[in-house]
Design an enzyme around this catalytic site. Structure first.
Site, mmCIF file in Angstrom:
data_model
loop_
_atom_site.group_PDB
_atom_site.id
_atom_site.type_symbol
_atom_site.label_atom_id
_atom_site.label_comp_id
_atom_site.label_asym_id
_atom_site.label_seq_id
_atom_site.Cartn_x
_atom_site.Cartn_y
_atom_site.Cartn_z
ATOM 1 N N ASP A 182 7.831 142.245 52.444
ATOM 2 C CA ASP A 182 8.435 141.925 53.710
ATOM 3 C C ASP A 182 8.888 143.582 54.130
ATOM 4 O OD1 ASP A 182 10.198 141.429 55.926
ATOM 5 O OD2 ASP A 182 10.490 139.274 55.080
ATOM 6 N N ASP A 191 7.383 134.182 60.312
ATOM 7 C CA ASP A 191 8.141 133.531 61.416
ATOM 8 C C ASP A 191 7.293 133.566 62.647
ATOM 9 O OD1 ASP A 191 8.307 136.199 61.774
ATOM 10 O OD2 ASP A 191 10.712 136.038 61.804
ATOM 11 N N CYS A 232 5.928 135.375 90.482
ATOM 12 C CA CYS A 232 6.699 135.350 91.771
ATOM 13 C C CYS A 232 8.003 134.512 91.563
ATOM 14 C CB CYS A 232 5.969 134.903 92.646
ATOM 15 S SG CYS A 232 5.179 133.316 92.450
#
Length: 1000
Positions: free
Chosen positions: A481, A553, A609
């Protein structure tokens, strides 16, 4: 295991909500939003406050008690007021395979007392204590217990009722029973946000038809109650009265109301679902055992299993009463006694008598009944922990009332010899009594790769350490990790403590797992698993693995790991959570489809938009606010620095682009170094005040000028590096400085083009003179640069949601709410803004625990091997409802050619340093005509090109080096190629990837 009394907001007679008790100063319990942000995203403030006011007792600190002791862990992490651990027994070696709070040094000490300090470390705000004497009803004046009928009777009849939860694990079998009293109010049955819709029209009719805008499908169902707000014209509907939905459709519905006499609808309006409380009436345990009602199912292939397990647990209680012990593992005599007891109880049943008993299943039940297996404890700890939260808060629907589960498919496919089940005074004796010593040895020798060391990774490490996985000299567990520990991790990633903040997750987690089981052979890395680290996770590393466990994740990383597992044909155990929901997927070589074979549809993004000019909900406002934050404070400063670093190169790039986007980018950079340049903090105040005027006044005036009502459409430094003076931290002085800024009068411009096309990907309008404008802007930039000090660089600011001292969320929530005010959209507080703008994934410990427990039940099957696809299970669960849905994985699609069969899992490996001609012959021998060979994006050979014939006698690897410029590292022994083939009928045949092993 029970919470104290009724939730603090429920009256004992009417079960209606009431306010929780304030603290001594009259304020509700304070919530650390940085610590509990992910939980708050699931529960909300009121539920968390009810939790903080709850007292909980956990009785029995075996593995389930420690995982209900996992539930203790989950409850400590969640933050209840107090947690009392009760147990009169002492720690035995047997306990070490399931209770992660215990170590060999605790053997002989009381189990509850041994767990107190370690649970306290998880959350100092929770009062954790031990009760080591026998329980009496005096203790139950505040708590309840999962022990006997008389205790449940006491809890059920107490005023107010005490919620009672009884849970038990026997090997691969488990049960939960809930009794929350004769009348329990569920305040929110599912925890989902109320559904909403933007109204387009309402008819004057009986019943009235309500139509909504068609950019999002409505989620209303017949029978739902809704309220109306901000309706113009037909204002009679804005009275706050709930109205029932009938005939719900994708973009319209009908309400049971006569609106024929109401004012005519003109425009606007929002319709919102009303979530009603639900009252449940529970039976006491004594009555429910005789008449259990409907069982909550988890696996529809075991539709008849729950009644049998209801009987089995009764027979086990009878066996323990008569013999004072559990049945011995593999003991035929005990099995016969148990079967006789089960038969007698069944015969005595009148209304619920079973026609036949599955003796094989009952034998498995009896043999492993003493064992509390860690994966089962993790799963049931998650379930029971969530039920306690429901009992304390009224949030989510309780389990009503019995749940039975088994994972008998996890047993080895080969027969278990009774001698293989005998204990050897090992910490794994409980597991051995179910699976045998042969599988235990395989678990200890396993080579596992865990990717990710967050919430899922911590749970997996704990589970594997207790199971003994990779706990022998031949075993190896690698975890990687690249992230570091943050404060928000501490509420659910239980291997971390506050003093670990800033440290590497994998290193801290590995050390904590080794403390659980000192025999764990673990290697912690800080590398992200991705194409750039394939020199770390190389071929030899992958080829040596037995199983890969994802604890990730994000989908991108999952897809990469799926691709690598496919390539190296390794089992991949996948799982994920979202709030109270979790899922698991087993990806087994040559049996199941791979993870990437089926994917969820992408999340719908609001058109640009809509976000920039026509927002109609707070999500649109927050998306715009974060976009402006990043544009102003990160992207524009980065562009300025790019220009200043190499003006010539930057100008060439802009001229080459020559489009509206390049023009708009240059306009922002030019303004930043020109009229918006700041040299003092007072300049920054002026800039901010004018931006405010531009965003929330001038742009709105321009929009309403361009589109009248009747129009139709198709760090503590600024980024200029200026230090913030102390006086600016005084709100009144800062406000005074802002009011002194001179704001020029705004005049709307004619001919302004505002994009309304929902398919537009940018808001810049193309112009015929873009190139000319770009040249003018570049000239201005060069002039601005002359006025800058030597070496000037701006300081880009990256958005960070979890640091309240940087004011990032204050700015974004302020921006969004002011924009919402412009458009009459309901505003939100900073915490809600943080969830949306920070894209926080709701996360709680209970669903994480359940997911990892389910995966580890599958791990038994993978390590044992030889299991058919019918034995594996994919799961989706929602602890809020609760809902458990288990099913066999989808099999891999089989492709055929003559006598050959293959799936996505196959990779054709060819040994030898072949020439292209030899490779073509290899395919010809299989009845395939290979006409094209490629490596990466380069074509190595194609039969259509005459010049390629000269490559036929060259080695495949040499052609790849020469043509495709492939650089092959020393550790790689093969090269991968894609070969296009056709059969004798000249039909293309989609064959697997081909690997040519040119090195031995």
């Amino acid at each position: 295991m029970l919470p104290s009394k009724r939730p603090a907001d429920q009256d004992e007679s009417a079960a209606q909500p009431k306010r929780i008790k304030p603290d001594r100063n009259g304020a509700p319990p304070e919530i650390d939003e940085d610590l509990h942000s992910r939980q708050l995203a699931v529960y909300g403030r009121e539920t968390m406050r009810r939790l903080f006011a709850s007292d909980v007792l956990v009785s029995g600190l075996n593995g389930l008690g420690a995982e209900i002791g996992l539930s203790s862990k989950n409850l400590a992490l969640a933050g209840v007021k107090s947690l009392t651990l009760h147990d009169v027994k002492n720690v035995e070696t047997w306990d070490l395979s399931s209770n992660f709070f215990l170590s060999e040094q605790d053997i002989g000490n009381n189990r509850a007392a041994a767990c107190v300090s370690k649970l306290q470390d998880l959350n100092n705000a929770v009062l954790v204590s031990a009760l080591t004497e026998e329980l009496t009803k005096d203790h139950l004046s505040r708590f309840s217990l999962d022990k006997a009928y008389e205790f449940d009777d006491y809890c059920h009849s107490h005023q107010p009722p005490i919620s009672f939860i009884k849970a038990e694990i026997c090997g691969l079998f488990g049960t939960v029973f809930c009794d929350f009293g004769p009348q329990f109010t569920v305040l929110d049955v599912d925890g989902e946000d109320p559904h909403t819709g933007i109204i387009a029209s309402i008819t004057n009719d009986s019943p009235a038809i309500v139509s909504c805008v068609d950019d999002e499908r409505l989620e209303f169902q017949d029978g739902d109650l809704v309220v109306f707000s901000e309706v113009q014209g037909m204002s009679e509907l804005n009275d706050g009265k709930p109205r029932k939905v009938i005939n719900a459709r994708s973009f319209s519905f009908t309400i049971e109301e006569d609106t024929s006499s109401y004012s005519v609808y003109t425009r606007g309006g929002i319709v919102t679902q009303v979530k009603e409380p639900k009252v449940l009436r529970f039976k006491p345990l004594r009555d429910a055992m005789k008449d259990p009602g409907e069982f909550l199912l988890s696996d529809f292939s075991k539709f008849e299993r729950s009644p049998l397990l209801h009987l089995a647990f009764q027979a086990l209680d009878r066996f323990k009463e008569e013999h004072g012990r559990y049945p011995a593992a593999g003991c035929e005599q005990d099995a016969q006694v148990f079967l006789k007891l089960a038969s007698d109880i069944n015969e005595a049943s009148v209304d619920s008598k079973l026609e036949s008993l599955d003796e094989k299943l009952l034998r498995h039940f009896a043999s492993g009944s003493r064992a509390v297996l860690n994966p089962m404890a993790a799963m049931f700890g998650g379930i029971v922990g969530q039920e306690v939260v429901k009992a304390c808060s009224g949030k989510f629907h309780p389990l009503y009332q019995f749940f039975y589960f088994d994972s008998v498919e996890s047993l080895p496919t080969y027969p278990l010899d009774p001698s293989d089940l005998k204990p050897s005074n090992s910490r794994y004796d409980a597991q051995i009594s179910v699976f045998g010593s042969k599988l235990q040895k395989k678990l200890q020798d396993a080579k596992i790769f865990i990717v990710g060391s967050g919430a899922l990774g911590c749970e997996f490490l704990k589970n594997l350490a207790l199971m003994g996985v990779s706990c022998d000299s031949k075993g190896k567990l690698t975890i990687t990790d690249d992230d570091v520990i943050e404060k928000s991790n501490l509420s659910r990633q239980f291997l971390f403590r506050d003093w670990n903040i800033g440290q590497a997750k994998s290193t801290v987690a590995a050390a904590a797992a080794s403390a659980i089981n000192p025999n764990l052979s673990i290697d912690a890395l800080q590398n992200r698993a991705c194409p750039e680290t394939e020199n770390v996770f190389h071929d030899t590393f992958w080829e040596g693995l037995d199983v890969v466990i994802n604890a990730l994740d994000n989908v991108t990383a999952r897809m990469y790991m799926d691709m690598r597992c496919l390539y190296f044909q390794k089992p991949l155990l996948e799982s994920g959570t979202l709030g109270a929901k979790c899922n698991t997927q087993m990806v087994i070589p040559h049996l199941t489809e791979n993870y990437g074979a089926s994917r969820d549809p992408p999340e719908k993004q609001a058109p640009m938009c809509t976000v920039h000019s026509f927002p109609h909900n707070i999500d649109h406002c927050l998306t715009w606010a974060r976009s402006e934050f990043e544009g102003l404070l990160e992207k524009t400063p980065n562009e300025v620095n790019s220009f200043l670093s190499d003006p010539g190169k930057y100008a060439a790039a802009m001229r080459k682009a020559g489009d509206a986007q390049a023009r708009e980018l240059l306009e922002r950079v030019s303004e930043c170094l020109g009229k918006e340049r700041c040299d003092t903090f007072e300049d920054c105040i002026t800039w901010a005040r004018l931006k405010f005027e531009d965003y929330f006044s001038n742009r709105v005036k321009q929009l309403t000028f361009t589109f009248p009502e009747d129009a139709a459409t198709s760090t503590e430094q600024s980024h200029f590096g200026i230090a913030i003076p102390d006086w600016a931290k005084n709100k009144s002085k800062l406000a005074d400085a802002v009011t002194k800024v001179a704001v020029p009068k705004f005049e709307p411009k004619k001919g302004v083009n505002i994009v309304t096309d929902e398919k537009a990907t940018n808001l810049s309008s193309a112009s015929v003179d873009d190139a000319s404008v770009i040249n003018d802007l570049l000239s201005k930039l060069e002039e601005h640069a002359k006025n800058l000090p030597p070496g000037f660089q701006m300081k880009p600011i990256q958005f960070e949601k979890d640091d309240d001292t940087n004011f990032h969320m204050d700015l974004i929530s302020g921006f969004a709410n002011m924009r919402a005010r412009n458009y009459s959209i309901p505003e939100v507080d900073k915490l809600k803004a943080k969830f949306i703008a920070g894209r926080i994934i709701p996360a709680i410990a209970t669903s994480t625990a359940m997911a990892t427990g389910l995966v580890c039940l599958e791990l038994y099957k993978v390590i044992a091997g030889q299991h058919p696809i019918e034995d594996y299970r994919n799961t989706f669960a929602n602890l809020a409802l609760p809902l458990f849905s288990m099913a066999e994985p989808v099999p891999a699609k089989v492709m055929k050619h003559q006598d050959l069969k293959w799936t996505v899992w196959d990779r054709w490996s060819i040994k030898g340093n072949l020439t292209i001609a030899e490779l073509l012959q290899w395919f010809s021998d299989k009845g395939l005509s290979a006409y094209s060979i490629s490596c990466g994006t380069c074509l190595l050979y194609n039969s259509m090109f005459a010049r390629h014939k000269e490559r036929l006698q060259k080695k495949v690897v040499d052609v790849a080096r020469e043509v495709a410029k492939v650089e092959i590292p020393e550790y790689r022994r093969h090269i991968d190629i894609v070969v296009a083939c056709e059969d004798d009928d000249e039909k293309d045949v989609d064959i697997p990837l081909v690997s040519v092993y040119f090195r031995k």
